[in-house]
Design a protein around this motif. Structure first.
Motif, PDB file in Angstrom:
ATOM      1  N   UNK A  56      33.525  -6.592 -21.971  1.00  0.00           N
ATOM      2  CA  UNK A  56      33.569  -5.180 -22.327  1.00  0.00           C
ATOM      3  C   UNK A  56      32.188  -4.525 -22.279  1.00  0.00           C
ATOM      4  N   UNK A  57      31.170  -5.276 -22.609  1.00  0.00           N
ATOM      5  CA  UNK A  57      29.807  -4.747 -22.597  1.00  0.00           C
ATOM      6  C   UNK A  57      28.863  -5.781 -21.979  1.00  0.00           C
ATOM      7  N   UNK A  58      27.702  -5.295 -21.589  1.00  0.00           N
ATOM      8  CA  UNK A  58      26.706  -6.177 -20.960  1.00  0.00           C
ATOM      9  C   UNK A  58      25.311  -5.653 -21.294  1.00  0.00           C
ATOM     10  N   UNK A  59      24.386  -6.567 -21.468  1.00  0.00           N
ATOM     11  CA  UNK A  59      22.980  -6.213 -21.686  1.00  0.00           C
ATOM     12  C   UNK A  59      22.158  -6.830 -20.557  1.00  0.00           C
ATOM     13  N   UNK A  60      21.509  -5.971 -19.824  1.00  0.00           N
ATOM     14  CA  UNK A  60      20.696  -6.433 -18.687  1.00  0.00           C
ATOM     15  C   UNK A  60      19.215  -6.277 -19.047  1.00  0.00           C
ATOM     16  N   UNK A  61      18.448  -7.341 -18.882  1.00  0.00           N
ATOM     17  CA  UNK A  61      17.035  -7.325 -19.239  1.00  0.00           C
ATOM     18  C   UNK A  61      16.170  -7.020 -18.011  1.00  0.00           C
ATOM     19  N   UNK A  62      15.150  -6.166 -18.239  1.00  0.00           N
ATOM     20  CA  UNK A  62      14.238  -5.762 -17.165  1.00  0.00           C
ATOM     21  C   UNK A  62      12.808  -6.056 -17.610  1.00  0.00           C
ATOM     22  N   UNK A  63      12.060  -6.756 -16.776  1.00  0.00           N
ATOM     23  CA  UNK A  63      10.656  -7.060 -17.051  1.00  0.00           C
ATOM     24  C   UNK A  63       9.812  -5.822 -16.749  1.00  0.00           C
ATOM     25  N   UNK A  64       8.994  -5.396 -17.722  1.00  0.00           N
ATOM     26  CA  UNK A  64       8.180  -4.190 -17.537  1.00  0.00           C
ATOM     27  C   UNK A  64       6.694  -4.504 -17.384  1.00  0.00           C
ATOM     28  N   UNK A  65       6.335  -5.781 -17.232  1.00  0.00           N
ATOM     29  CA  UNK A  65       4.939  -6.139 -17.039  1.00  0.00           C
ATOM     30  C   UNK A  65       4.468  -5.710 -15.638  1.00  0.00           C
ATOM     31  N   UNK A  66       3.148  -5.429 -15.491  1.00  0.00           N
ATOM     32  CA  UNK A  66       2.629  -5.075 -14.165  1.00  0.00           C
ATOM     33  C   UNK A  66       2.874  -6.199 -13.155  1.00  0.00           C
ATOM     34  N   UNK A  67       3.166  -5.790 -11.940  1.00  0.00           N
ATOM     35  CA  UNK A  67       3.499  -6.738 -10.872  1.00  0.00           C
ATOM     36  C   UNK A  67       2.538  -6.519  -9.703  1.00  0.00           C
ATOM     37  N   UNK A  68       2.010  -7.619  -9.165  1.00  0.00           N
ATOM     38  CA  UNK A  68       1.203  -7.564  -7.949  1.00  0.00           C
ATOM     39  C   UNK A  68       2.104  -7.921  -6.770  1.00  0.00           C
ATOM     40  N   UNK A  69       2.256  -6.982  -5.869  1.00  0.00           N
ATOM     41  CA  UNK A  69       3.192  -7.158  -4.767  1.00  0.00           C
ATOM     42  C   UNK A  69       2.470  -7.024  -3.432  1.00  0.00           C
ATOM     43  N   UNK A  70       2.464  -8.063  -2.606  1.00  0.00           N
ATOM     44  CA  UNK A  70       1.898  -7.925  -1.264  1.00  0.00           C
ATOM     45  C   UNK A  70       2.882  -7.192  -0.347  1.00  0.00           C
ATOM     46  N   UNK A  71       2.333  -6.332   0.480  1.00  0.00           N
ATOM     47  CA  UNK A  71       3.138  -5.618   1.477  1.00  0.00           C
ATOM     48  C   UNK A  71       2.773  -6.204   2.839  1.00  0.00           C
ATOM     49  N   UNK A  72       3.742  -6.826   3.466  1.00  0.00           N
ATOM     50  CA  UNK A  72       3.478  -7.551   4.716  1.00  0.00           C
ATOM     51  C   UNK A  72       2.891  -6.630   5.781  1.00  0.00           C
ATOM     52  N   UNK A  73       2.058  -7.234   6.645  1.00  0.00           N
ATOM     53  CA  UNK A  73       1.403  -6.473   7.697  1.00  0.00           C
ATOM     54  C   UNK A  73       2.394  -5.889   8.690  1.00  0.00           C
ATOM     55  N   UNK A  74       2.092  -4.698   9.156  1.00  0.00           N
ATOM     56  CA  UNK A  74       2.913  -4.034  10.168  1.00  0.00           C
ATOM     57  C   UNK A  74       1.997  -3.441  11.228  1.00  0.00           C
ATOM     58  N   UNK A  75       2.476  -3.388  12.449  1.00  0.00           N
ATOM     59  CA  UNK A  75       1.671  -2.853  13.543  1.00  0.00           C
ATOM     60  C   UNK A  75       1.761  -1.329  13.546  1.00  0.00           C
ATOM     61  N   UNK A  76       0.585  -0.709  13.529  1.00  0.00           N
ATOM     62  CA  UNK A  76       0.505   0.750  13.554  1.00  0.00           C
ATOM     63  C   UNK A  76      -0.522   1.149  14.602  1.00  0.00           C
ATOM     64  N   UNK A  77      -0.384   2.372  15.118  1.00  0.00           N
ATOM     65  CA  UNK A  77      -1.304   2.899  16.121  1.00  0.00           C
ATOM     66  C   UNK A  77      -2.294   3.843  15.455  1.00  0.00           C
ATOM     67  N   UNK A  78      -3.567   3.635  15.729  1.00  0.00           N
ATOM     68  CA  UNK A  78      -4.598   4.534  15.219  1.00  0.00           C
ATOM     69  C   UNK A  78      -4.626   5.811  16.049  1.00  0.00           C
ATOM     70  N   UNK A  79      -5.453   6.767  15.633  1.00  0.00           N
ATOM     71  CA  UNK A  79      -5.526   8.039  16.352  1.00  0.00           C
ATOM     72  C   UNK A  79      -6.094   7.871  17.756  1.00  0.00           C
ATOM     73  N   UNK A  80      -6.886   6.803  18.000  1.00  0.00           N
ATOM     74  CA  UNK A  80      -7.409   6.560  19.335  1.00  0.00           C
ATOM     75  C   UNK A  80      -6.561   5.579  20.131  1.00  0.00           C
ATOM     76  N   UNK A  81      -5.299   5.349  19.687  1.00  0.00           N
ATOM     77  CA  UNK A  81      -4.336   4.593  20.474  1.00  0.00           C
ATOM     78  C   UNK A  81      -4.495   3.085  20.423  1.00  0.00           C
ATOM     79  N   UNK A  82      -5.124   2.550  19.391  1.00  0.00           N
ATOM     80  CA  UNK A  82      -5.314   1.103  19.273  1.00  0.00           C
ATOM     81  C   UNK A  82      -4.288   0.556  18.281  1.00  0.00           C
ATOM     82  N   UNK A  83      -3.587  -0.516  18.688  1.00  0.00           N
ATOM     83  CA  UNK A  83      -2.579  -1.129  17.827  1.00  0.00           C
ATOM     84  C   UNK A  83      -3.253  -2.041  16.808  1.00  0.00           C
TER      85      UNK A  83
END
Length: 267
Positions: A56-83
């Motif tokens: 009938x009811x549920x309690x869901x726990x959420x961790x609120x401590x700061x998290x360090x998260x890596x964002x994987x590398x992605x290929x992007x083009x600079x304004x001078x056209x270099x990948x």
């Protein structure tokens, strides 16, 4: 005796019934609880012990401590056209658990997507030279762009920085050569400055010696006074005339030394 046995049986039955109906949930200090009744969100629970009715009811726990998260590398083009392949490191925390859980399916993935889109926007308008010279400023600019969007997910972005910038193979080799040449040029410049300063000091010393010839001898004596075991031969200019000899007055008795002096003078 029979009453005691019946009492024990009733107590066991109650405990079993309570365990079958209620479920204890402990919300820790670094967590917040989300209570749901019949599937509807009813409120946020602070740290403590709570009971929820099963099914009938549920309690869901959420961790609120700061998290360090890596964002994987992605290929992007600079304004001078270099990948380029750029990866990020982000630090965030859950500011509003209700929004982070109820409004977004996966707030972690949403954070990564927003950071990647903002990174493409910044890198696309920046040249390679500016990117390398101001990589710290790019992190601050990223945080400024995505702060409001991340807040809409119930998150608070604390810091984001560029973790790594990877160039294609040939371009990496070229940049390595450019950096090496720049460092060698700086080293040659510092060496030239040192040599110029040394020559300037020598020139000043030569001018002082020219105006005061005895400075060289004084300097030599000063250096020798600080050392031991040295033999010094000093050149003395010859006298321009004969050595004057003083004669004894008449009527005085000369000492042997004086007499020999006169005889030497007569010769």
């Amino acid at each position: 005796m029979l009453q005691i046995v019946l009492g024990l049986l009733v107590l066991i039955l109650l405990v079993t019934l309570l365990r079958a109906v209620f479920q204890p949930v402990v919300v820790y200090e670094f967590e917040r609880g989300l209570r749901y009744a019949r599937g509807k969100f009813t409120g946020i629970l602070e740290p403590g012990l709570y009971l929820s009715i099963k099914h009938l009811s549920e309690i869901r726990r959420i961790d609120i401590r700061p998290v360090f998260a890596p964002v994987a590398g992605q290929e992007v083009l600079s304004s001078d056209g270099v990948a380029l392949k750029v990866s990020l490191a982000a630090k965030y925390e859950v500011a509003d658990p209700a929004v982070a859980v109820n409004k977004i399916e996966d707030f972690r993935n949403a954070l990564h997507v927003e950071l990647q889109l903002a990174l493409r926007q910044i890198i696309g308008g920046t040249s390679i030279d500016d990117l390398l010279a101001a990589r710290q400023a790019i992190g601050a600019k990223l945080q400024e762009i995505v702060a409001d969007k991340i807040a809409a997910f119930g998150l608070r972005l604390l810091r984001v920085e560029i973790r790594d910038i990877m160039f294609p193979g040939e371009l990496k080799k070229i940049f390595t050569q450019v950096v090496r040449a720049r460092q060698e040029g700086l080293a040659a410049l510092e060496k030239a400055r040192g040599e110029t300063a040394a020559l300037r000091n020598l020139t000043n010393a030569a001018q002082l010696v020219e105006r005061n010839p005895y400075l060289m001898q004084l300097r030599l004596l000063q250096v020798l006074g600080q050392q031991s075991g040295n033999t010094v031969v000093l050149g003395v200019q010859p006298l321009s005339g004969p050595i004057p000899i003083r004669k004894a007055p008449e009527g005085t008795i000369e000492s042997p030394a004086q007499g020999s002096g006169e005889r030497d003078g007569d010769v």
